[in-house]
Design an enzyme around this catalytic site. Sequence first.
Site, short mmCIF file in Angstrom:
data_model
loop_
_atom_site.label_atom_id
_atom_site.label_comp_id
_atom_site.label_asym_id
_atom_site.label_seq_id
_atom_site.Cartn_x
_atom_site.Cartn_y
_atom_site.Cartn_z
N LYS A 183 0.83 -1.20 0.00
CA LYS A 183 0.00 0.00 0.00
C LYS A 183 0.86 1.26 0.00
O LYS A 183 0.63 2.19 -0.78
CB LYS A 183 -0.93 -0.02 1.22
CG LYS A 183 -1.98 1.08 1.21
CD LYS A 183 -2.97 0.87 2.36
CE LYS A 183 -3.76 -0.39 2.19
NZ LYS A 183 -4.76 -0.60 3.25
N ARG A 217 -3.61 3.01 8.38
CA ARG A 217 -3.89 1.75 7.68
C ARG A 217 -2.63 0.90 7.63
O ARG A 217 -1.53 1.39 7.45
CB ARG A 217 -4.36 2.01 6.25
CG ARG A 217 -5.75 2.60 6.11
CD ARG A 217 -6.14 2.68 4.63
NE ARG A 217 -7.52 3.06 4.44
CZ ARG A 217 -7.94 4.30 4.23
NH1 ARG A 217 -7.05 5.28 4.20
NH2 ARG A 217 -9.21 4.57 4.05
N GLY A 235 -8.54 -7.05 3.70
CA GLY A 235 -9.45 -7.19 4.82
C GLY A 235 -8.89 -7.89 6.04
O GLY A 235 -9.58 -8.00 7.05
N MET A 259 -5.98 -7.07 7.73
CA MET A 259 -5.31 -6.18 8.67
C MET A 259 -6.25 -5.04 9.07
O MET A 259 -7.36 -4.94 8.57
CB MET A 259 -4.02 -5.65 8.06
CG MET A 259 -3.10 -6.76 7.54
SD MET A 259 -2.60 -7.92 8.81
CE MET A 259 -1.50 -6.88 9.73
N ARG A 279 -3.72 -1.47 -6.28
CA ARG A 279 -2.98 -2.74 -6.12
C ARG A 279 -3.46 -3.68 -7.23
O ARG A 279 -4.50 -3.46 -7.84
CB ARG A 279 -3.24 -3.36 -4.75
CG ARG A 279 -4.71 -3.71 -4.49
CD ARG A 279 -4.94 -4.12 -3.05
NE ARG A 279 -6.35 -4.32 -2.77
CZ ARG A 279 -6.87 -4.43 -1.56
NH1 ARG A 279 -6.08 -4.37 -0.50
NH2 ARG A 279 -8.16 -4.63 -1.38
N HIS A 288 -15.89 -7.49 1.75
CA HIS A 288 -14.95 -8.46 2.31
C HIS A 288 -15.31 -9.87 1.87
O HIS A 288 -14.46 -10.65 1.42
CB HIS A 288 -14.96 -8.35 3.84
CG HIS A 288 -14.08 -9.36 4.53
ND1 HIS A 288 -14.56 -10.58 4.97
CD2 HIS A 288 -12.77 -9.35 4.84
CE1 HIS A 288 -13.58 -11.25 5.52
NE2 HIS A 288 -12.48 -10.52 5.46
N SER A 290 10.27 -43.92 -9.38
CA SER A 290 9.16 -43.00 -9.17
C SER A 290 8.99 -42.80 -7.67
O SER A 290 8.75 -43.77 -6.94
CB SER A 290 7.87 -43.54 -9.78
OG SER A 290 6.81 -42.62 -9.59
N CYS A 350 5.13 -39.45 -7.98
CA CYS A 350 3.72 -39.80 -8.16
C CYS A 350 2.90 -39.66 -6.87
O CYS A 350 1.77 -40.12 -6.79
CB CYS A 350 3.55 -41.20 -8.73
SG CYS A 350 4.25 -42.50 -7.71
N TYR A 389 9.32 -35.99 -14.47
CA TYR A 389 7.87 -35.82 -14.57
C TYR A 389 7.23 -35.89 -13.19
O TYR A 389 7.82 -36.41 -12.24
CB TYR A 389 7.25 -36.89 -15.48
CG TYR A 389 7.30 -38.30 -14.91
CD1 TYR A 389 6.28 -38.79 -14.09
CD2 TYR A 389 8.36 -39.15 -15.20
CE1 TYR A 389 6.33 -40.07 -13.56
CE2 TYR A 389 8.42 -40.44 -14.69
CZ TYR A 389 7.40 -40.89 -13.86
OH TYR A 389 7.45 -42.16 -13.33
#
Length: 882
Positions: free
Chosen positions: A21, A91, A100, A102, A335, A453, A761, A828, A848
């Site tokens: 912010k 803030r 929402g 904080m 933002r 919110h 695997s 896997c 993979y």
Amino acid sequence: MQQIYFFNEGRRDMRSLLGGKGANLAEMTHLGLPVPQGFTISTVACHDYEKNQNQLSAELRAEIAQALGQLEEITEKQFNSVATPLLVSVRSGAAISMPGMMDTILNLGLNDQTVIGLAEQTQNERFAWDCYRRLLQMFGNVVYGIPEQTFESVLANYKRRNGYRTDLDMTAADLKAVATRFQELYLESGHGAFPQSPQEQLELAVAAVFTSWQNPRAQVYRELHHIDNNIGTAVNVQAMVFGNSGADSGTGVAFTRDPVTGKHKIFGEFLQNAQGEDVVSGVRTPQGLPTMAEMAPQAYQQFLTAVAKLEKHYHDMQDVEFTLEHGKLYFLQTRSGKRTAKAAVKIAVDQVGEGLIDRNTALLRVDPEQVSNLLHPEFAAATLAAHKPLTKGLPASPGAASGKIYFTAPSAKAAHEAGEQVILVRQDTSPEDIEGMVVSEAIVTSRGGMTSHAAVVARGMGKCGVVGCEHLIVDQQKQQVTINGTVYGEGSELSVDGASGQVYAGVLTATQATQDQNLQTLLSWAKEIGQMDVYANADTANDFAQALSFGANGIGLTRTEHMFFKSDRLLKMRRLIIAGTALDRVEPLAELQELQTEDFYQIYRLAQGKTVTIRLLDPPLHEFLPHDAKEMARVADALNMSVSALEKRVAVLHEANPMLGHRGCRLAVTYPDIYEMQVTAIVNAALRLKREGVPVKPHIMVPLIDTLPELKWLKARLVAKINALLAAAHTPLHYQIGIMIEMPRACLIADQLAQSADFFSFGTNDLTQLTFGYSRDDIGSFLPTYLDQGILKADPFKTLDVEGVGKLMKMAVDKGRYARRSLPIGVCGELGGDPASIRYFASIGIDYVSVSPFRVPSAILASAQATLQRNYQASKATVQAR
């Protein structure tokens, strides 16, 4: 060290110091947008506050006083002045947006004297007292922890007694009476009188915002979104501008694109004569932006020009908060806007087409976890046509959900833990509701707009959400909701359609969402970039078909034991287990072989030559057997044996610790005919398809291997059986026999195992269990406490434990590839679908991952992101080396 920065001293790349912010307020100031003057107390001060046992240091107090003096000079107003009172907002703002979660305090600087001065200065007594009651309410909640509902009850009761419909109906005298009652609440709560010194108010507010970084709702949000607990928050102190100063004033929130659909059009809400918290909290249902256009056309055109400039500057859709004070426009925040999965993907693809970003940026911008939300269920049109909706609200977040309604976060959480599907119904939500929202299938509120919110958090979590249902009357005390005259109590069943905003009675059947063309485009880019293949964990042809439609490269894990759990098959499996000798096993094995052959045939036929890895039977036999008396009697009758005989066999097979017992390859050593039956089914299915012209390359995986002799013994048996089948068929067939690495010992001797295994695997579920000594089935009794206390940073069954399990995996990869350079290695377990884990797998050379069908798209995207991030780091290292 400097701890405070005025907005003109910062830039957007200072997020870690100024928070998101503060950095964006600084950037907007440099862009020449109308931003109220102010300063940011940095995250460094937050860290010092925590180190200083939650106390502001003398140095910081002095720097705040100095900054305040500068702000007084700039604004030509003064703290504690009756003639020209300076009021500020306080803030929070972390480096990563936490909408929402904080705390905020508005109108700080008012007291019993300056409120009178403000009324005289503005000639608007109602406005002045409205500001004061808001300060008393926010300050009491944020600084002293007086429950928000305590103040809201006073307001609600006052309006009810006087027949007022909204806060705007209240007069100056009403607001003064409410403010007086609010001050009494301070005394009743034991915190003493509301502080009249603005300097004391400011120091207490800054300390409270720093403290709020560790409040439970913020911690829950950070855990949910994997935000580092140690980054801290900054505090922004900004001169107030007043959207509640009359009919020519107002406040709003806008997105530069539709955060629900992703359409390229301005989307927002505006509340006349209101302050920002009225929109965000949802206490009033706002109007659309056309209200602002009609009220202040010149300011509206200025607004459109500014937000277009912001999107172009940030190269992303922006979420902007703004205020009109007597027709003059001010920007309070910008933002990157929270958006639904559908919107995230569409915006990324569209902005590539517009030339605003490139493909790599688009791939990095979409959260892989969010992609799974695009596969949300939805109600079929025919289903909706057959049911009349009870009410309709704003479609805040897509999806379709049915469940039992609950009205508080604790009751929702308890119901979820009891196994129920939960719909959280509230008048409006606040950050305190976060735990209830996390466990809910859908969130419904009677108040609030698309930027409330409830709406923002639902979209961020991928929850189905409907807000602003005006015909829905929630009674929190009685724990019931009235919808068009009908009362629904806690536990009543409702269905929620997040696409249309409609709410229905009872349970409606949902269907899976259709494929999204923008997602297909994004995934096609991801496949071009990603260097890790993505396979599916699929146990049936239907599972595999679903995975293929999502882009899976094949199957990395078929769990053959899952094929036996249907009732007719389970009985055949039980007959096999009950058999006492090899001869007794011949008939049930033949029956199971016939079923498995057909199963494998259907899967291989779908694969059309794609890799399919089938894991041989893994779990202990007792898992297939009955345990309670009623089931024991039913199974004994079906197997044509006495209950006592069945009980004896079950007792023989019982294990004290099945995880470490007679399962996986150990089962095959003692009962080799079981694995021989399975490879026979695999080969017969493959040969049948080969005759039909469909290529098949069987990959057979043996689970739970611990030693090289164990692997060699089993592989010799399986190879002998397969070769005999192929010789009899006079047909060659290429096949591989590999192992699942689940045991820590297997990682330690991976170089030995690679001599005999055709592939590795990793079964990360069991490897994590055995490395930690945690049982996945029993961690619920202690894991939440471990996470709350910071003993564990994350659930190791959801995100890889890099320090322990990860090191074992890297060792196994290095050893395996040392023995066999081109050894294929995959993952896997469930961690194969976790984006953070995928990044680590890519870094150690995994080829993979194999994931559940609905996680395939997110894994494809995560694989591409891992490649892009690795390339970026390599490029950065090269530059630094020069």
